[in-house]
Design an enzyme around this catalytic site. Structure first.
Site, PDB file in Angstrom:
ATOM      1  N   ARG A 266       0.846  -1.197   0.000  1.00 50.49           N
ATOM      2  CA  ARG A 266       0.000   0.000   0.000  1.00 50.49           C
ATOM      3  C   ARG A 266       0.877   1.242   0.000  1.00 50.49           C
ATOM      4  NH1 ARG A 266      -4.780  -1.835   4.297  1.00 50.49           N
ATOM      5  NH2 ARG A 266      -5.228  -3.818   3.246  1.00 50.49           N
ATOM      6  N   SER A 356     -10.538  -5.984   9.974  1.00 49.17           N
ATOM      7  CA  SER A 356     -11.825  -5.458   9.538  1.00 49.17           C
ATOM      8  C   SER A 356     -12.545  -6.566   8.799  1.00 49.17           C
ATOM      9  CB  SER A 356     -11.653  -4.246   8.614  1.00 49.17           C
ATOM     10  OG  SER A 356     -11.304  -3.093   9.329  1.00 49.17           O
TER      11      SER A 356
END
Length: 429
Positions: A266, A356
């Site tokens: 990322r 998540s």
């Protein structure tokens, strides 16, 4: 991706859903685009029909020796007009698809409203943060104290920066082995106990795959792109979910539960100044991912199941955590509802997200054209897709090191992890 038919039928409800995300109403513009496109399609169909009829009439007239010049001119005009209309319809279709694909998923009705993480709602806690009888150190302090042979530190940020720049780390010696042990432990738990199939997917994927899970076009700046137009995966959610892209699955085979250990890449665009010390926010990190492909009726329960799977990891590692449901302003682009699991980080005296678990319902499936069908039936419907960290390995390492540190800088190993470390009860002693 949104279903334009639902938008036509309930534009006010669509705009209300956007408002919960803090976005302006879009239904009027989208419906207008759709109506113009559909009008062009109707006109094209009418022209095609008229051309076919006129062509037959021309043949009949010529066979009887009549004058078909007017009809020939009409057919020629139709032939010249149709490519213009087809180009306009294609452009409108692309504009409509681009507009729809830039809008986030609709939230479940019970997602709490709120502007940001301060409005997230806690569901439960597990474990009690440890009361230290000494000043606990941050993970990077412990890692830099621990030697990995005569040269390297167990966590070597300085050498990583020389190799790659900021937001990288070199793990060595016992710390490298500890991260490997954590990953292996998670994979064994999810495959052996939780019913997931282990996959080793590609780390480079094409544009269609990244579009399918919703990272493109909106979040291109968060990704790393190669010169041959491939993308380094930000999470193995991308290849795992896209394994069923374009397919029609037998509903009897669902849920399809998949897990993978991969590096994740990322760019951390927009995170300048945040978590600059240590391993919390890196350009490259390892994660054990969970993905489930299921039906509309089962996806809500599947989210609870996947959350419980991630929680079990932390329970066995003896790490205090809490589970929250994200509010409207904090829920990700593709998600309809998200559970965050936040692990206790002693050095920060707070909980930090480590997993998540999101239900995207049919949002990703529409983009991927992934469907299912009951045996013996002709009709198909879109699957529901879910994804969740099971869990982020680097953050598990941080939490384990900080929560189980001892005064001398060594790390106590939880019983569930000891078989992966040759039975060691402590590392770094």
């Amino acid at each position: 991706m949104h279903d334009i038919r639902l938008l036509r039928d309930a534009p006010d409800a669509f705009d209300a859903a956007l408002a919960r995300r803090g976005l302006d109403a879009s239904s009027e513009r989208l419906v207008a685009l759709d109506e113009r496109r559909r009008a062009l399609i109707r006109e094209l169909q009418e022209l095609q029909t008229r051309r076919n009829v006129a062509s037959k009439e021309i043949g009949q007239i010529k066979r009887t020796g009549g004058d078909a010049a007017a009809l020939v001119a009409e057919v020629q005009a139709i032939k010249e007009r149709m490519p213009e209309l087809e180009a306009e319809e294609t452009a409108l279709g692309r504009e409509l698809d681009d507009a729809l694909s830039s809008l986030p998923n609709q939230l479940d009705a019970d997602v709490p409203d709120g502007p940001d993480e301060t409005a997230n709602v806690e569901l439960r806690r597990w474990g009690t943060p440890r009361a230290f009888d000494f000043a606990p150190r941050a993970h990077y302090e412990l890692g830099e104290m621990m030697a990995a042979g005569p040269v390297l530190k167990a966590m070597d940020f300085e050498r990583a920066a020389r190799l790659s720049g900021a937001r990288f780390v070199v793990l060595a010696g016992q710390m490298a082995r500890l991260e490997r042990a954590l990953a292996q432990f998670m994979l064994d738990l999810h495959t052996g106990t939780h019913g997931f199939i282990e996959v080793q997917p590609p780390l480079l994927v094409g544009t269609d795959a990244v579009y399918g899970t919703g990272q493109l076009p909106k979040f291109a700046e968060d990704l790393f792109r190669t010169t041959d137009d491939r993308w380094l995966i930000p999470t193995s959610e991308v290849p795992l979910t896209n394994l069923v892209a374009g397919e029609i699955l037998d509903e009897a085979a669902l849920p399809l539960r998949l897990t993978a250990l991969t590096p994740c890449f990322r760019s951390e665009a927009g995170s300048a100044g945040r978590d600059t010390r240590g391993m919390l926010r890196q350009h490259q990190f390892s994660k054990v991912e969970m993905v489930s492909i299921t039906t509309a009726e089962a996806s809500r329960d599947e989210q609870d199941y996947m959350t419980a799977c991630a929680e079990k990891v932390l329970q066995l590692l003896e790490l205090p955590y809490r589970v929250v449901v994200l509010c409207s302003g904090d829920t990700g682009f593709a998600a309809a509802r998200t559970h965050d699991i936040e692990v206790w980080v002693p050095a920060q005296n707070t909980y930090r997200e480590i997993s998540s678990v999101s239900n995207t319902r049919d949002f990703q499936a529409r983009r991927m054209k992934a469907r299912c069908r009951k045996a013996g039936e002709r009709d198909t419907r879109f699957v529901h897709t879910l994804n969740g960290s099971g869990v982020a390995v680097g953050r598990a390492l941080i939490a384990l090191v900080e929560n189980h540190q001892q005064a001398d800088g060594s790390i106590r190993i939880p019983e569930a992890l000891r078989p992966y470390l040759g039975g060691a009860e402590v590392v770094g002693a």
